[in-house]
Design a protein around this motif. Sequence first.
Motif, short mmCIF file in Angstrom:
data_model
loop_
_atom_site.label_atom_id
_atom_site.label_comp_id
_atom_site.label_asym_id
_atom_site.label_seq_id
_atom_site.Cartn_x
_atom_site.Cartn_y
_atom_site.Cartn_z
N GLY A 260 -0.09 1.36 -8.90
CA GLY A 260 -1.02 2.08 -8.02
C GLY A 260 -0.16 2.13 -6.54
O GLY A 260 -1.18 2.25 -5.60
N VAL A 261 0.75 1.62 -6.46
CA VAL A 261 1.39 2.17 -5.02
C VAL A 261 1.74 3.25 -4.67
O VAL A 261 2.22 4.26 -5.55
N ALA A 262 1.24 3.80 -3.44
CA ALA A 262 1.24 5.22 -3.06
C ALA A 262 2.43 5.38 -2.28
O ALA A 262 3.28 4.78 -1.96
N LEU A 263 3.12 6.58 -2.91
CA LEU A 263 4.62 6.93 -2.50
C LEU A 263 4.52 8.18 -1.61
O LEU A 263 4.14 9.24 -1.91
N TYR A 264 4.82 8.11 -0.21
CA TYR A 264 5.01 9.22 0.72
C TYR A 264 6.37 9.53 0.92
O TYR A 264 7.16 9.10 1.47
N THR A 265 6.65 10.92 0.41
CA THR A 265 7.92 11.43 0.56
C THR A 265 7.69 12.31 1.74
O THR A 265 6.56 12.89 2.22
N SER A 266 8.90 12.91 2.45
CA SER A 266 8.76 13.87 3.68
C SER A 266 7.86 13.15 4.61
O SER A 266 7.19 13.74 5.23
N HIS A 267 7.94 11.75 4.83
CA HIS A 267 7.12 11.12 5.80
C HIS A 267 7.99 10.44 6.53
O HIS A 267 8.82 9.91 6.00
N PRO B 184 0.87 -1.43 0.11
CA PRO B 184 -0.12 0.15 -0.06
C PRO B 184 0.85 1.31 -0.11
O PRO B 184 0.44 2.34 -0.42
N ALA B 185 2.18 1.22 0.51
CA ALA B 185 2.98 2.46 0.56
C ALA B 185 4.40 2.13 0.44
O ALA B 185 4.81 1.45 1.07
N VAL B 186 5.17 3.03 0.11
CA VAL B 186 6.58 3.29 0.14
C VAL B 186 6.72 4.55 0.65
O VAL B 186 6.46 5.55 0.15
N VAL B 187 7.49 4.60 1.69
CA VAL B 187 7.86 5.64 2.50
C VAL B 187 9.19 6.23 2.63
O VAL B 187 10.16 5.23 2.67
N ASP B 188 9.34 7.42 2.41
CA ASP B 188 10.80 7.94 2.52
C ASP B 188 10.75 9.37 3.24
O ASP B 188 9.84 10.30 3.09
N VAL B 189 11.86 9.76 4.11
CA VAL B 189 12.08 10.97 4.62
C VAL B 189 12.27 12.00 3.58
O VAL B 189 12.32 13.15 3.92
N SER B 190 12.89 11.78 2.54
CA SER B 190 13.54 12.74 1.74
C SER B 190 12.28 13.29 1.01
O SER B 190 11.00 12.81 0.97
N PRO B 191 12.34 14.59 0.45
CA PRO B 191 11.27 15.24 -0.27
C PRO B 191 11.17 14.78 -1.54
O PRO B 191 10.15 15.07 -2.48
N ILE B 192 11.73 13.79 -2.10
CA ILE B 192 11.80 13.32 -3.49
C ILE B 192 12.11 11.78 -3.43
O ILE B 192 12.82 11.34 -2.72
N VAL B 193 11.34 10.86 -4.06
CA VAL B 193 11.50 9.45 -4.06
C VAL B 193 12.95 9.27 -4.78
O VAL B 193 13.30 9.90 -6.14
N GLN B 194 13.55 8.38 -4.30
CA GLN B 194 14.91 8.04 -4.94
C GLN B 194 15.14 6.63 -5.29
O GLN B 194 14.11 6.13 -5.23
N GLY B 195 16.04 6.50 -6.30
CA GLY B 195 16.07 5.10 -6.79
C GLY B 195 16.08 5.12 -8.37
O GLY B 195 15.65 5.97 -8.92
N ASP B 196 15.96 3.95 -8.77
CA ASP B 196 15.69 3.74 -10.30
C ASP B 196 14.55 4.02 -10.77
O ASP B 196 13.36 3.87 -10.36
N GLU B 197 14.72 4.90 -11.90
CA GLU B 197 13.45 5.53 -12.41
C GLU B 197 12.39 4.55 -13.14
O GLU B 197 11.27 4.58 -12.85
N ALA B 198 13.02 3.49 -13.62
CA ALA B 198 12.07 2.31 -14.22
C ALA B 198 11.51 1.54 -13.28
O ALA B 198 10.14 1.41 -13.38
N LEU B 199 12.01 1.63 -12.02
CA LEU B 199 11.36 0.73 -10.89
C LEU B 199 10.16 1.76 -10.40
O LEU B 199 9.05 1.37 -9.94
N LEU B 200 10.49 3.14 -10.27
CA LEU B 200 9.88 3.88 -9.86
C LEU B 200 8.35 4.00 -10.56
O LEU B 200 7.31 4.08 -10.21
N ALA B 201 8.52 3.93 -12.06
CA ALA B 201 7.39 4.01 -12.95
C ALA B 201 6.54 2.74 -12.74
O ALA B 201 5.57 2.89 -12.92
N GLN B 202 7.23 1.76 -12.63
CA GLN B 202 6.35 0.40 -12.26
C GLN B 202 5.58 0.56 -11.22
O GLN B 202 4.37 -0.03 -11.33
N LEU B 203 5.97 1.05 -10.04
CA LEU B 203 5.11 1.04 -8.68
C LEU B 203 4.18 2.10 -9.15
O LEU B 203 3.00 1.68 -8.64
N ARG B 204 4.42 3.04 -9.70
CA ARG B 204 3.19 4.11 -9.92
C ARG B 204 2.20 3.48 -10.89
O ARG B 204 1.01 3.81 -10.66
N HIS B 205 2.58 2.92 -12.01
CA HIS B 205 1.62 2.13 -12.97
C HIS B 205 0.74 0.98 -11.98
O HIS B 205 -0.21 0.95 -12.29
#
Length: 508
Positions: free
Chosen positions: A214-221, A191-212
């Motif tokens: 429907g995984v919620a990405l919580y930055t500054s959390h 349901p969620a990937v959480v990071d204290v940073s203001p932006i999501v870090q990591g591989d862009e292709a992986l990030l695109a997969q997660l967004r596609h």
Amino acid sequence: MESKPLVVVGAGAAGTAAAIEAARAGVQVTLIDENPISTAMMGLNVPQFFGRRYTDAMQDTSLTLEMVTSANDALSEAQEAGVDVRLGTCVWGAFANTETSRVLDGPQLGLSDGVRSWLMKYDRLIVAAGARDLGIPFAGWDLTGSMGANGAYSLMSRYDALSSRRIVVLGSGSLGLNTAIMALDRGIEVPAVVDVSPIVQGDEALLAQLRHRGVALYTSHTVREAIGTDGEVESVVLVEIDKHCEPISGSEKVISADTVCLAIGLVPNVELLSLLGCELHFKSELGGHVPNHDNRMRTSVANVFVAGDVAGFHDGMTLDIEFARSRGRLAGIAAAQSLGAIDEEDAVARMSDLRPADSTPTEVHTNWRRWLKSLVNCGGPDIFVCQCEEVTFADLIETRPPRYLGWESDPMSRRSVKTLLEDGPVNPNQVKRLTRAGTGECQGRLCREQVSMLLAEESGAGLADIPLMSYRPPLRPLPLKVMWPHEETEQVRSDWPKWFSPTSQVLG
């Protein structure tokens, strides 16, 4: 006692590559790996942070052995190359002559297969012990269901035995994003990937997969707490933080989950190298203390080589298994040459196709300290930093004695890290002796970095100036029957209280 020309510790990508390369060069190689790991060890979160999130299938030792073997094709390749593969065997100690020990007839390893314990001498040693999960504490992280990314990876890929149904992943970066995708691919909700940073870090292709997907990405959390009944995680409370890592009022979010997976970072397993006297230095971009080694993976101890994550881990290595294999092959070739199995010209030819590292890692401790600061600010001072010995943030900073002693005094109440600084630089081993943080069965694997970061924060010192917290054999919890398997005599069993009496009374 056994004696071997070359021993490789760790049968991951780097270790198997090293063993195969050395065997093909004509060296007799013994490859040791502690998998499959017993559920007793897993329950202690050793060697990885498993969080007791494994299925009942782990009770079947023959099944787990079959799973470990089938999940690693390189093991079969190693056996075909003539490597002596020892699975289910842990290395609990490493011994060599030093200024305080001159009686050994050569360097040796302490081994155990859960039934017996023995020593193995070696001429050359390649340590490919990998990396472990970074432990970062939050309220409820001692509940069943709080686990590390490496533990989750092992249960998903090596054992096919992860019992989670719904995972919240803490930490982005390629480590966190890849952990989330692996879970999704196995039918586990994320349901969620959480990071204290203001932006999501990591591989862009992986990030695109997660967004596609429907995984919620919580930055500054960050995490305020994990909530559960009957000792198991049931939900996670997230909270938004400002640039000072302070919680923003009214920003709490409750997410249903049975697992919280720490994927903030990995730390090299340097214990064996430290015991053997290999020089270590602090490199934040490689996960902390790592061994000094030359371009052929030889450490400061001439007969000891390193390969894989134990030589230093960075986020770019998560998706590039060939990097580990290349470093493993390099160590295997170098070890074979040092044993005289091949000459310099042959060694150079075998190394010709090994590509150099193609990524430049960045330092990680700024992000790790931001996580820790946010969790202290949101969870308060009473969170356990050290789960084994129940040492809280406050206990550590105020250097309180173990709470189970129930021991208080005025001098102790006036003691703290600040007062210790009056006598010299802060040292984790001093704090360890005063509080017992890091002395539990995991020997600091889940709290070593937290303690160092907290001491650096409190004392104003740089992390590189904080010494590595010590540890001693056995590096793995072992039952006493393994260390001494012989049965006691009937006299000892019936008259054992006598051994506590004065010698003159016992002997007559």
